[in-house]
Design an enzyme around this catalytic site. Structure first.
Site, mmCIF file in Angstrom:
data_model
loop_
_atom_site.group_PDB
_atom_site.id
_atom_site.type_symbol
_atom_site.label_atom_id
_atom_site.label_comp_id
_atom_site.label_asym_id
_atom_site.label_seq_id
_atom_site.Cartn_x
_atom_site.Cartn_y
_atom_site.Cartn_z
ATOM 1 N N ASP A 525 0.866 -1.188 0.000
ATOM 2 C CA ASP A 525 0.000 0.000 0.000
ATOM 3 C C ASP A 525 0.902 1.236 0.000
ATOM 4 O O ASP A 525 2.126 1.125 0.172
ATOM 5 C CB ASP A 525 -0.849 -0.080 1.282
ATOM 6 C CG ASP A 525 -1.909 0.987 1.385
ATOM 7 O OD1 ASP A 525 -2.268 1.580 0.360
ATOM 8 O OD2 ASP A 525 -2.388 1.214 2.519
ATOM 9 N N GLU A 528 2.711 5.134 -3.830
ATOM 10 C CA GLU A 528 2.699 6.164 -4.907
ATOM 11 C C GLU A 528 4.026 6.894 -5.015
ATOM 12 O O GLU A 528 4.378 7.293 -6.127
ATOM 13 C CB GLU A 528 1.546 7.142 -4.657
ATOM 14 C CG GLU A 528 0.179 6.531 -4.730
ATOM 15 C CD GLU A 528 -0.152 5.624 -3.552
ATOM 16 O OE1 GLU A 528 0.392 5.851 -2.453
ATOM 17 O OE2 GLU A 528 -0.932 4.682 -3.746
ATOM 18 N N ASP A 602 -9.248 4.119 -1.607
ATOM 19 C CA ASP A 602 -10.169 4.485 -0.523
ATOM 20 C C ASP A 602 -11.477 5.088 -1.028
ATOM 21 O O ASP A 602 -11.673 6.302 -1.030
ATOM 22 C CB ASP A 602 -9.461 5.452 0.424
ATOM 23 C CG ASP A 602 -8.221 4.823 1.043
ATOM 24 O OD1 ASP A 602 -8.074 3.582 0.924
ATOM 25 O OD2 ASP A 602 -7.416 5.553 1.625
HETATM 26 C C1 NOJ Z 1 -4.621 3.215 2.855
HETATM 27 C C2 NOJ Z 1 -5.262 2.107 2.087
HETATM 28 O O1 NOJ Z 1 -5.828 2.601 0.899
HETATM 29 C C3 NOJ Z 1 -6.282 1.413 2.957
HETATM 30 O O2 NOJ Z 1 -6.881 0.373 2.248
HETATM 31 C C4 NOJ Z 1 -5.623 0.902 4.212
HETATM 32 O O3 NOJ Z 1 -6.591 0.324 5.050
HETATM 33 C C5 NOJ Z 1 -4.930 2.049 4.951
HETATM 34 N N1 NOJ Z 1 -4.017 2.693 4.058
HETATM 35 C C6 NOJ Z 1 -4.190 1.590 6.196
HETATM 36 O O4 NOJ Z 1 -3.152 0.751 5.857
#
Ligand code: NOJ
Length: 952
Positions: A525, A528, A602
């Site tokens: 995650d 970017e 998200d």
């Molecule tokens: C951002 C991610 O997009 C999300 O899916 C994740 O739960 C959080 N970071 C925490 O790691």
């Protein structure tokens, strides 16, 4: 609400503003003829399908800049155009601020994005001088493609047969910002504080040498260096691709006007908090690949550049009857304008002519989708966070208690000891191995998160090694870059560095990453990369990577280098145990499909986000990275029970199917909702599991041909203009299953558009829908997913409900044969062990099923390898337990038997039960226990022609 002020609009980006301004001025004043780029005729060399030459850019003071040009005419009918800048290439420039950055234009995007296949020039391409100002090259199948290269102004037209398809610099927006030294002229400031040269109006240099945004200054040691070009799709009214954005599948115009965007599509991988829908704003991943489609033809353009990129889209119509409105009646051209901050101008054109050809060409260049392990395409249960190993075990038991299948449970960042990756929180996860063992009892897996930011803390071995070995990204002063993310102060691994990748790989071995067993896989995650205190929530552009490339050059591919490194780490964690890794990534670039799956980040628990997920996931397929999905249920917020239920029904048709939720949300595992919701969601999950053979076969096609896994209307029916903008219904692979998930609250039905004249049948009750080119109302009460089966297909299923896909491995198959109007059907099935790479040595089953003249046959379409025989042997007990024939002919009612022939076993009979048509529902018939193996050649002869001899 998204924080708009955190992210640039075009007018806040120096190079975007400059290039748009150039486009405006060319359009309103000089026209394309004013373009200062000219091919130097004397420099042209053509050999073995490759043209080399120089372009000169004439400057205001009549000075000229030399730009080396290479055009490679590739096999399969693609072409690559690369333009560099001689001065930078030779390093004859001066960097400012004592920067250590490389002087060349970034020329390694291809090292990451391309596989090396498809780059062979076509030696039989022919070259011809047409006039002093034009040369022509023919290549492609039967040399039927042609590039008409005009010298002055420089312009290329790509033709297929006698139709112009794609034009470079037809509008004159080409712009290579050449290197120049900064000259600090004395300037007088007017009252608006803009620079004014006393002698003549100067170019606005305010963003050439430094650029400020949100309190950060980009030092830009190489000055302005953008590359831009207009690319026109002649006669094309629809363009697709450019993942990742939230708008419709058919991309919108971006220069304002009714219903259009007023911003170009932006690609600059970013962590956008609470992203908005229907927007050209950038998101987490970027794929600078576009397809243009019209009746009879599809073409593609791949802009190989990993720096920040903006794309304007404008459609113009000509030759229309002025009395008719709308797009019909005239020819629409789509003009696109591509602008990148730095790097080479490096573009591939693919001349199709079908969506399948373009998908295959792009896949050949950048790689096909990895064939995932079977569990990876089953259901994943995630939330931020399962709080302890006991919690995980409890959730696992509850799924079983409620008879709900799932394959993978996920751990978000809280499992770690103080956000130090490769460690476990000793209080909440004291015994991860016992948790993993419990999961393994039902062949389930665990996925844990590991991000690229590494905590800066004394005593944290991983962090200290990263630092001491010099494997982290550096700042503009060439010292280790320190920024802020989940762990607080952090460093970022520089996975462009081979030494960093080798080190990273070693961290995953079971003896290093203690507490992990072979059923543990990975989630990458924030790659970017997300930097909480950085400009636009990411790294400063003047940060330095391995090879002294600036972050600005590699920004969009950094995330891919990270998930690739993780993939490598998972390939062989114990000597001799090589399995297909599973890695989920948030950031991606062209080529990410080779090693990872993606999700759309998200999103929110709202109906509009559910609806938006469909074009987004479809667009991933168009962009060559089809293994994607959205957080089921929505990440932020608490979905209503109805919304969550509908989302599971939609998610069951995402290639990547995972429920996920933010840390502040209520628990929402499917069993938490109560009735009727839990049962309805379980039905959707079971449907996904029953169709896993069809999904796996679709993934196999993606892995060999580059086709999307869920396929949009234009891909399936390229001749039907009415379907080009449809992006809320789709087909699953080549199965003929047409799905339209419900995305509206309280819906009782949906309208499904049918393109063709084939008959379609409701998946559950065989209601017939016929009549193409119009929409049909299909019932969709809460417990029903609108799914139709197109006549003419054979759909493989496994109908025995189990706890996980691993437990279904040896289960028998059901074949659903959906007869078309001619009484025929065909389909394919691909099967392998779903885990290892043995399929590369022939350990797989690949069958084509055909039903014609009343005979259903299973035909081998695989190629044999060293492991074929042993694999087939291991599969001899896996049989077909049932054949369901939908739209069965009435004369089958006359008997209750079919004849079965398999290999050299002779013939036998099996029971046939016929169900007559009733009302609008089709007749259907069932063959029970034909006893044939899934891996062998067999035939089933239906009554009408039972006397016929079958040739297997
Ligand atoms: C951002 C991610 O997009 C999300 O899916 C994740 O739960 C959080 N970071 C925490 O790691």
């Amino acid at each position: 609400m998204v924080k708009h002020h955190d992210f640039k609009r075009c007018e806040q980006s120096g190079f975007c503003t400059r290039n748009r301004a150039l486009a405006d001025s060319v359009s309103t004043k000089g026209g394309p003829e004013s373009s200062p780029y000219r091919l130097d005729a004397t420099s042209v060399k053509f050999k073995n399908g490759q043209l080399d030459a120089f372009i000169t850019k004439t400057l205001a003071d009549n000075d000229a800049v030399k730009l080396p040009l290479t055009i490679s005419f590739l096999e399969r009918g693609n072409v690559r155009v690369t333009i560099d800048e001689e001065k930078r290439r030779k390093g004859e420039i001066e960097l400012r601020h004592g920067s250590v950055a490389r002087k060349e234009r970034y020329n390694e995007a291809g090292v990451w994005a391309l596989t090396g296949a498809g780059l062979q020039s076509q030696k039989t391409a022919t070259f011809k001088r047409v006039s002093d100002n034009i040369v022509e090259v023919s290549w492609g199948p039967d040399n039927g493609f042609k590039a008409i290269i005009q010298h002055a102004p420089f312009r290329i037209e790509f033709w297929s047969g006698d139709e112009k398809q794609v034009v470079f610099n037809g509008q004159g927006f080409m712009n290579i910002e050449h290197w120049r030294p900064k000259i600090d002229k004395p300037v007088a400031a007017d009252e608006n504080n803009t620079e004014v040269d006393s002698a003549e109006p100067a170019e606005d240099q305010s963003t050439w040498w430094e650029e400020n945004f949100g309190g950060n200054t980009d030092s830009k040691p190489r000055g302005p260096e953008s590359v831009a070009m207009d690319i026109t799709f002649a006669g094309y009214g629809h363009v697709y691709g450019l993942a990742e954005h939230t708008g419709p599948l058919s991309l919108k115009e971006t220069r304002g006007g009714d219903g259009n965007f007023d911003q170009p599509y932006r690609m600059y991988n970013s962590d956008i908090f609470e992203y908005e829908l229907d927007s050209p704003m950038t998101l987490y991943g970027s794929i600078p690949f576009m397809q243009a489609h019209r009746k009879g033809s599809t073409v593609g353009v791949f802009w190989l550049n990993a720096a920040e990129t903006w794309v304007d889209i404008v459609k113009t119509k000509h030759g229309a009857n002025p009395l008719t409105l709308g797009l019909s009646g005239g020819v629409v051209d789509t003009h696109t304008h591509w602008m990148s901050e730095s790097g080479l101008l490096d573009v591939f054109v693919m001349l199709g002519p079908t969506p399948k050809d373009v998908a295959k060409s792009y896949g050949e260049l950048t790689g096909y989708t990895q064939l995932p392990a079977t569990f990876a395409i089953a259901y994943h249960q995630c939330r931020w966070n399962y709080v302890s190993d006991e919690d995980v075990k409890d959730v696992d038991r509850k799924f079983d208690k409620f008879n709900i299948p799932y394959d993978v449970i996920w751990l978000d960042i809280e499992y770690t000891d103080d956000k130090q990756y490769f460690t476990w929180d000793p209080l909440t996860f004291p015994d991860p191995i016992s948790m993993e063992k419990q999961l393994d009892e039902t062949e389930r897996k665990l996925v844990v998160i590991i991000d690229p930011h590494i905590k800066n803390k004394d005593g944290y071995v991983v962090g200290q090694e990263l630092k001491s070995k010099g494997l982290a990204v550096k700042n503009k002063e060439n010292n280790i870059f320190e920024g802020w993310c989940w762990p607080g102060s952090s460093y970022w691994i520089d996975t462009l560095n081979p030494a960093a990748r080798a080190w990273w790989k070693g961290l995953f071995s079971f003896d290093k990453f203690k507490g992990t067993m072979s059923n543990v896989w990975l989630w990458n995650d924030m790659n970017e990369p997300s930097v909480f205190n950085g400009p636009e929530i990411t790294m400063p552009r003047d940060n330095i990577h391995h090879g002294n490339w600036e972050q600005r050059d590699v920004h969009n591919l950094y995330g891919m280098t990270f998930h690739n490194a993780t993939y490598q780490g998972l390939l062989e964690r114990k000597k001799g145990e090589v399995r297909r890794p599973f890695v989920l990534t948030r950031s991606f670039y062209a080529g990410s499909q080779r090693t990872a799956a993606m999700w759309t980040g998200d999103n929110q628990a709202s109906w509009s986000h559910l609806a938006a997920s469909l074009p987004m996931v479809l667009n991933q397929g168009v962009s060559g990275f089809p293994f994607g999905g959205a957080d089921v249920g929505g990440f932020f917020g608490n979905p209503s029970k109805e919304l969550q239920t509908r989302w599971y029904q939609a998610g069951a048709f995402y290639p990547f199917f995972r429920g996920h939720a933010h840390i502040d949300t209520r628990r929402r595992e499917p069993y938490m909702l109560g009735e009727p919701y839990t049962t309805i969601m379980t039905k959707a999950l079971r449907l996904r599991y029953a169709l896993l053979p069809a999904w796996y076969t679709a993934f196999h096609e993606a892995s060999t041909d580059g086709y999307p896994i869920i396929r949009s209307q234009y891909f399936m029916h390229p001749e039907d203009e009415k379907g080009y903008a449809i992006d809320d219904q789709f087909y699953l692979g080549s199965t003929g299953l047409l799905v339209k998930p419900v995305t509206a609250e309280g819906a009782e039905s949906v309208d499904i558009y049918l393109s063709d004249e084939e008959k379609y049948f409701d998946y559950f009750d065989y209601t017939i829908y016929s009549g193409g080119s119009k929409t049909h109302k299909v019932d969709a009460p809460l417990d029903r997913i609108p799914i139709l089966m197109q006549g003419g297909h054979v759909i493989p299923r496994k109908d025995r409900p189990r706890k996980s896909s691993g437990l279904m491995k040896w289960d028998p198959y059901t074949l659903v044969v959906v007869l078309n109007k001619k009484g025929e059907a065909e389909g394919t099935l691909y099967v392998d062990d779903g885990e290892t790479f043995d399929y590369q040595q022939g350990a797989y089953i690949h069958r084509r099923f055909t039903l014609s003249d009343g005979v259903l046959k299973s035909i081998d379409i695989g190629t044999k390898g060293s492991k074929t025989a042993s694999y087939l042997k291991s599969m001899t007990d896996v049989k077909v337990e049932k054949v369901i024939v939908v739209n069965a002919p009435n004369d089958w009612s006359a008997t209750n038997e079919v004849t079965v022939a398999e290999g050299d076993k002779g013939t036998s009979t099996a029971d046939l039960t016929f169900h007559a048509a009733s009302g609008h529902k089709a007749a259907w018939a069932v063959v029970r226990s034909p006893g044939v193996c899934i891996g062998s050649a067999w035939s089933i002869t239906f009554p009408r022609i039972s006397s016929q001899k079958i040739d297997l």
